[in-house]
Write a protein that holds these residues in place. Sequence first.
Motif, PDB file in Angstrom:
ATOM      1  N   PRO A  53      -7.984   9.282  -5.870  1.00  0.00           N
ATOM      2  CA  PRO A  53      -9.160   9.052  -5.026  1.00  0.00           C
ATOM      3  C   PRO A  53     -10.256   8.310  -5.793  1.00  0.00           C
ATOM      4  O   PRO A  53     -10.531   8.624  -6.952  1.00  0.00           O
ATOM      5  CB  PRO A  53      -9.593  10.479  -4.642  1.00  0.00           C
ATOM      6  N   GLY A  54     -10.838   7.309  -5.122  1.00  0.00           N
ATOM      7  CA  GLY A  54     -11.944   6.539  -5.726  1.00  0.00           C
ATOM      8  C   GLY A  54     -11.485   5.333  -6.535  1.00  0.00           C
ATOM      9  O   GLY A  54     -12.318   4.522  -6.952  1.00  0.00           O
ATOM     10  N   ASP A  55     -10.175   5.178  -6.739  1.00  0.00           N
ATOM     11  CA  ASP A  55      -9.680   4.073  -7.590  1.00  0.00           C
ATOM     12  C   ASP A  55      -9.769   2.708  -6.885  1.00  0.00           C
ATOM     13  O   ASP A  55      -9.728   2.624  -5.652  1.00  0.00           O
ATOM     14  CB  ASP A  55      -8.203   4.305  -7.949  1.00  0.00           C
ATOM     15  N   ILE A  56      -9.802   1.665  -7.708  1.00  0.00           N
ATOM     16  CA  ILE A  56      -9.639   0.285  -7.215  1.00  0.00           C
ATOM     17  C   ILE A  56      -8.194  -0.106  -7.510  1.00  0.00           C
ATOM     18  O   ILE A  56      -7.770  -0.093  -8.672  1.00  0.00           O
ATOM     19  CB  ILE A  56     -10.589  -0.692  -7.941  1.00  0.00           C
ATOM     20  N   CYS A  57      -7.437  -0.392  -6.442  1.00  0.00           N
ATOM     21  CA  CYS A  57      -5.992  -0.608  -6.606  1.00  0.00           C
ATOM     22  C   CYS A  57      -5.559  -1.959  -6.069  1.00  0.00           C
ATOM     23  O   CYS A  57      -6.172  -2.506  -5.156  1.00  0.00           O
ATOM     24  CB  CYS A  57      -5.211   0.464  -5.855  1.00  0.00           C
ATOM     25  N   LEU A  58      -4.437  -2.418  -6.636  1.00  0.00           N
ATOM     26  CA  LEU A  58      -3.839  -3.691  -6.218  1.00  0.00           C
ATOM     27  C   LEU A  58      -2.455  -3.417  -5.651  1.00  0.00           C
ATOM     28  O   LEU A  58      -1.669  -2.681  -6.258  1.00  0.00           O
ATOM     29  CB  LEU A  58      -3.711  -4.592  -7.460  1.00  0.00           C
ATOM     30  N   ASP A  59      -2.153  -3.992  -4.477  1.00  0.00           N
ATOM     31  CA  ASP A  59      -0.759  -4.022  -4.011  1.00  0.00           C
ATOM     32  C   ASP A  59      -0.331  -5.477  -4.023  1.00  0.00           C
ATOM     33  O   ASP A  59      -0.731  -6.268  -3.162  1.00  0.00           O
ATOM     34  CB  ASP A  59      -0.608  -3.394  -2.624  1.00  0.00           C
ATOM     35  N   LEU A  60       0.497  -5.812  -5.009  1.00  0.00           N
ATOM     36  CA  LEU A  60       0.900  -7.193  -5.255  1.00  0.00           C
ATOM     37  C   LEU A  60       2.115  -7.520  -4.390  1.00  0.00           C
ATOM     38  O   LEU A  60       3.028  -6.698  -4.274  1.00  0.00           O
ATOM     39  CB  LEU A  60       1.249  -7.289  -6.746  1.00  0.00           C
ATOM     40  N   CYS A  61       2.132  -8.734  -3.793  1.00  0.00           N
ATOM     41  CA  CYS A  61       3.202  -9.116  -2.862  1.00  0.00           C
ATOM     42  C   CYS A  61       3.272  -8.089  -1.731  1.00  0.00           C
ATOM     43  O   CYS A  61       4.336  -7.570  -1.421  1.00  0.00           O
ATOM     44  CB  CYS A  61       4.539  -9.244  -3.592  1.00  0.00           C
ATOM     45  N   CYS A  62       2.119  -7.845  -1.117  1.00  0.00           N
ATOM     46  CA  CYS A  62       1.978  -6.723  -0.175  1.00  0.00           C
ATOM     47  C   CYS A  62       2.721  -6.944   1.121  1.00  0.00           C
ATOM     48  O   CYS A  62       2.946  -5.986   1.874  1.00  0.00           O
ATOM     49  CB  CYS A  62       0.500  -6.475   0.112  1.00  0.00           C
ATOM     50  N   GLY A  63       3.105  -8.186   1.455  1.00  0.00           N
ATOM     51  CA  GLY A  63       3.813  -8.434   2.698  1.00  0.00           C
ATOM     52  C   GLY A  63       3.042  -7.903   3.887  1.00  0.00           C
ATOM     53  O   GLY A  63       1.832  -8.133   4.033  1.00  0.00           O
ATOM     54  N   SER A  64       3.727  -7.109   4.730  1.00  0.00           N
ATOM     55  CA  SER A  64       3.112  -6.608   5.960  1.00  0.00           C
ATOM     56  C   SER A  64       2.240  -5.383   5.707  1.00  0.00           C
ATOM     57  O   SER A  64       1.740  -4.787   6.664  1.00  0.00           O
ATOM     58  CB  SER A  64       4.205  -6.286   6.967  1.00  0.00           C
ATOM     59  N   GLY A  65       2.078  -4.978   4.451  1.00  0.00           N
ATOM     60  CA  GLY A  65       0.992  -4.074   4.092  1.00  0.00           C
ATOM     61  C   GLY A  65       1.250  -2.580   4.115  1.00  0.00           C
ATOM     62  O   GLY A  65       0.307  -1.807   3.964  1.00  0.00           O
ATOM     63  N   ASP A  66       2.522  -2.155   4.234  1.00  0.00           N
ATOM     64  CA  ASP A  66       2.723  -0.692   4.339  1.00  0.00           C
ATOM     65  C   ASP A  66       2.410   0.045   3.025  1.00  0.00           C
ATOM     66  O   ASP A  66       1.804   1.126   3.039  1.00  0.00           O
ATOM     67  CB  ASP A  66       4.113  -0.326   4.892  1.00  0.00           C
ATOM     68  N   LEU A  67       2.772  -0.567   1.880  1.00  0.00           N
ATOM     69  CA  LEU A  67       2.454   0.078   0.596  1.00  0.00           C
ATOM     70  C   LEU A  67       0.937   0.099   0.366  1.00  0.00           C
ATOM     71  O   LEU A  67       0.386   1.098  -0.104  1.00  0.00           O
ATOM     72  CB  LEU A  67       3.105  -0.731  -0.533  1.00  0.00           C
ATOM     73  N   ALA A  68       0.270  -0.991   0.732  1.00  0.00           N
ATOM     74  CA  ALA A  68      -1.194  -1.048   0.577  1.00  0.00           C
ATOM     75  C   ALA A  68      -1.845   0.045   1.422  1.00  0.00           C
ATOM     76  O   ALA A  68      -2.813   0.679   1.000  1.00  0.00           O
ATOM     77  CB  ALA A  68      -1.714  -2.423   0.988  1.00  0.00           C
ATOM     78  N   GLN A  69      -1.272   0.263   2.613  1.00  0.00           N
ATOM     79  CA  GLN A  69      -1.823   1.310   3.483  1.00  0.00           C
ATOM     80  C   GLN A  69      -1.667   2.690   2.830  1.00  0.00           C
ATOM     81  O   GLN A  69      -2.595   3.501   2.843  1.00  0.00           O
ATOM     82  CB  GLN A  69      -1.120   1.280   4.835  1.00  0.00           C
ATOM     83  N   LEU A  70      -0.497   2.937   2.234  1.00  0.00           N
ATOM     84  CA  LEU A  70      -0.292   4.227   1.543  1.00  0.00           C
ATOM     85  C   LEU A  70      -1.294   4.366   0.390  1.00  0.00           C
ATOM     86  O   LEU A  70      -1.851   5.447   0.162  1.00  0.00           O
ATOM     87  CB  LEU A  70       1.138   4.326   1.004  1.00  0.00           C
ATOM     88  N   LEU A  71      -1.523   3.250  -0.323  1.00  0.00           N
ATOM     89  CA  LEU A  71      -2.511   3.281  -1.419  1.00  0.00           C
ATOM     90  C   LEU A  71      -3.902   3.584  -0.865  1.00  0.00           C
ATOM     91  O   LEU A  71      -4.658   4.364  -1.442  1.00  0.00           O
ATOM     92  CB  LEU A  71      -2.554   1.930  -2.137  1.00  0.00           C
ATOM     93  N   GLY A  72      -4.222   2.954   0.279  1.00  0.00           N
ATOM     94  CA  GLY A  72      -5.532   3.151   0.907  1.00  0.00           C
ATOM     95  C   GLY A  72      -5.740   4.614   1.276  1.00  0.00           C
ATOM     96  O   GLY A  72      -6.845   5.159   1.090  1.00  0.00           O
ATOM     97  N   GLU A  73      -4.675   5.248   1.799  1.00  0.00           N
ATOM     98  CA  GLU A  73      -4.787   6.669   2.167  1.00  0.00           C
ATOM     99  C   GLU A  73      -5.005   7.510   0.918  1.00  0.00           C
ATOM    100  O   GLU A  73      -5.705   8.509   0.935  1.00  0.00           O
ATOM    101  CB  GLU A  73      -3.524   7.109   2.929  1.00  0.00           C
ATOM    102  N   ARG A  74      -4.398   7.075  -0.185  1.00  0.00           N
ATOM    103  CA  ARG A  74      -4.509   7.850  -1.426  1.00  0.00           C
ATOM    104  C   ARG A  74      -5.886   7.709  -2.078  1.00  0.00           C
ATOM    105  O   ARG A  74      -6.449   8.682  -2.557  1.00  0.00           O
ATOM    106  CB  ARG A  74      -3.421   7.395  -2.398  1.00  0.00           C
ATOM    107  N   VAL A  75      -6.439   6.496  -2.089  1.00  0.00           N
ATOM    108  CA  VAL A  75      -7.723   6.307  -2.789  1.00  0.00           C
ATOM    109  C   VAL A  75      -8.892   6.768  -1.928  1.00  0.00           C
ATOM    110  O   VAL A  75      -9.975   7.069  -2.457  1.00  0.00           O
ATOM    111  CB  VAL A  75      -7.948   4.845  -3.265  1.00  0.00           C
ATOM    112  N   GLY A  76      -8.708   6.794  -0.590  1.00  0.00           N
ATOM    113  CA  GLY A  76      -9.748   7.307   0.309  1.00  0.00           C
ATOM    114  C   GLY A  76     -10.942   6.370   0.442  1.00  0.00           C
ATOM    115  O   GLY A  76     -10.935   5.244  -0.075  1.00  0.00           O
ATOM    116  N   GLN A  77     -11.967   6.860   1.138  1.00  0.00           N
ATOM    117  CA  GLN A  77     -13.109   6.004   1.495  1.00  0.00           C
ATOM    118  C   GLN A  77     -13.936   5.576   0.283  1.00  0.00           C
ATOM    119  O   GLN A  77     -14.677   4.601   0.350  1.00  0.00           O
ATOM    120  CB  GLN A  77     -14.009   6.727   2.513  1.00  0.00           C
ATOM    121  N   THR A  78     -13.809   6.303  -0.829  1.00  0.00           N
ATOM    122  CA  THR A  78     -14.588   5.917  -2.022  1.00  0.00           C
ATOM    123  C   THR A  78     -13.830   4.914  -2.892  1.00  0.00           C
ATOM    124  O   THR A  78     -14.365   4.414  -3.890  1.00  0.00           O
ATOM    125  CB  THR A  78     -14.917   7.157  -2.879  1.00  0.00           C
TER     126      THR A  78
END
Length: 242
Positions: A53-78
Amino acid sequence: MTPPAVETTTDADRIQALFNRIAPVYDRLNDWLSFGQHRIWKLMTVKWSHASPGDICLDLCCGSGDLAQLLGERVGQTGQVFGVDFSSAQLEIARQRGENHYPPLPIQWIEADALNLPFANNFFDAATMGYGLRNVTDIPRSLQELHRVLKPGATAAILDFHRPSNPTIQAIQQWILQTIVVPVATANGLQEEYAYILPSLEKFPQGPEQIRLAQQAGFAQATHYPISGGIMGVLVVTKRHS
Ligand SMILES: C/C(=C\Cc1cc(O)c2ccccc2c1O)CCC[C@H](C)CCC[C@H](C)CCCC(C)C
Ligand SMILES: C[S@@+](CC[C@H](N)C(=O)[O-])C[C@H]1O[C@@H](n2cnc3c(N)ncnc32)[C@H](O)[C@@H]1O
């Protein structure tokens, strides 16, 4: 007289065009062809990236974005996630996926080349890459770029196909790719695009070689975990603490 301009199509152009063409069916086929397993492999990848939570993360070669979405749920609004891909059609699907989420996830979609990332050095707390490393035209360069943008001590988890060491499982994997994946793709008008997976896997460096390439790119730690009988693998790399 000025000679006529010569159009040169590079391997990267061909890869980009391939992923633009398959964008409309990409998510659906991943679910069908893997019997939903790719969602579990992606959850493992996010977990192994140590994103918090709170991290700045990169999803490289994200394509249609499902991994980025999982990362987004993990890092949360902060936190903040940057999904990077050079396929505009894949990114359009990623943006639409984000619109269905409430509250909106903290994700920015960026059209850029994994071999020349538009980020400062030491920017990210964690990163993921799903099925990207096998598709970039210069693996050492993409690992160097990933290493450059991670903060000291940060981890990246890189999911991709892998060749199982067990010959029976390897034969089953080849059979699935030739006898299920290609015909299903053919029925969707995308034979050539999915037939590309098997030769790309045959050329792809295997676990020990991936570890060596990661070390050459500067990573202090690199471990490769074969998963699902070795048909997939996750390379987990960590940048040296300063
Ligand atoms: C996640 C999947 C594909 C991602 C993918 C990656 C690429 O590089 C592509 C390139 C070009 C076109 C498309 C893609 C692409 O879709 C789906 C993977 C499915 C697997 C081929 C099959 C999985 C089989 C099973 C889960 C069964 C495991 C049995 C095993 C013997 C233990
Ligand atoms: C197989 S897809 C993976 C998509 C998603 N990460 C997943 O796990 O399903 C590979 C993606 O890598 C992208 N890609 C390949 N080479 C790239 C590069 N040099 N720069 C940016 N994106 C690239 C393609 O456009 C494509 O969307």
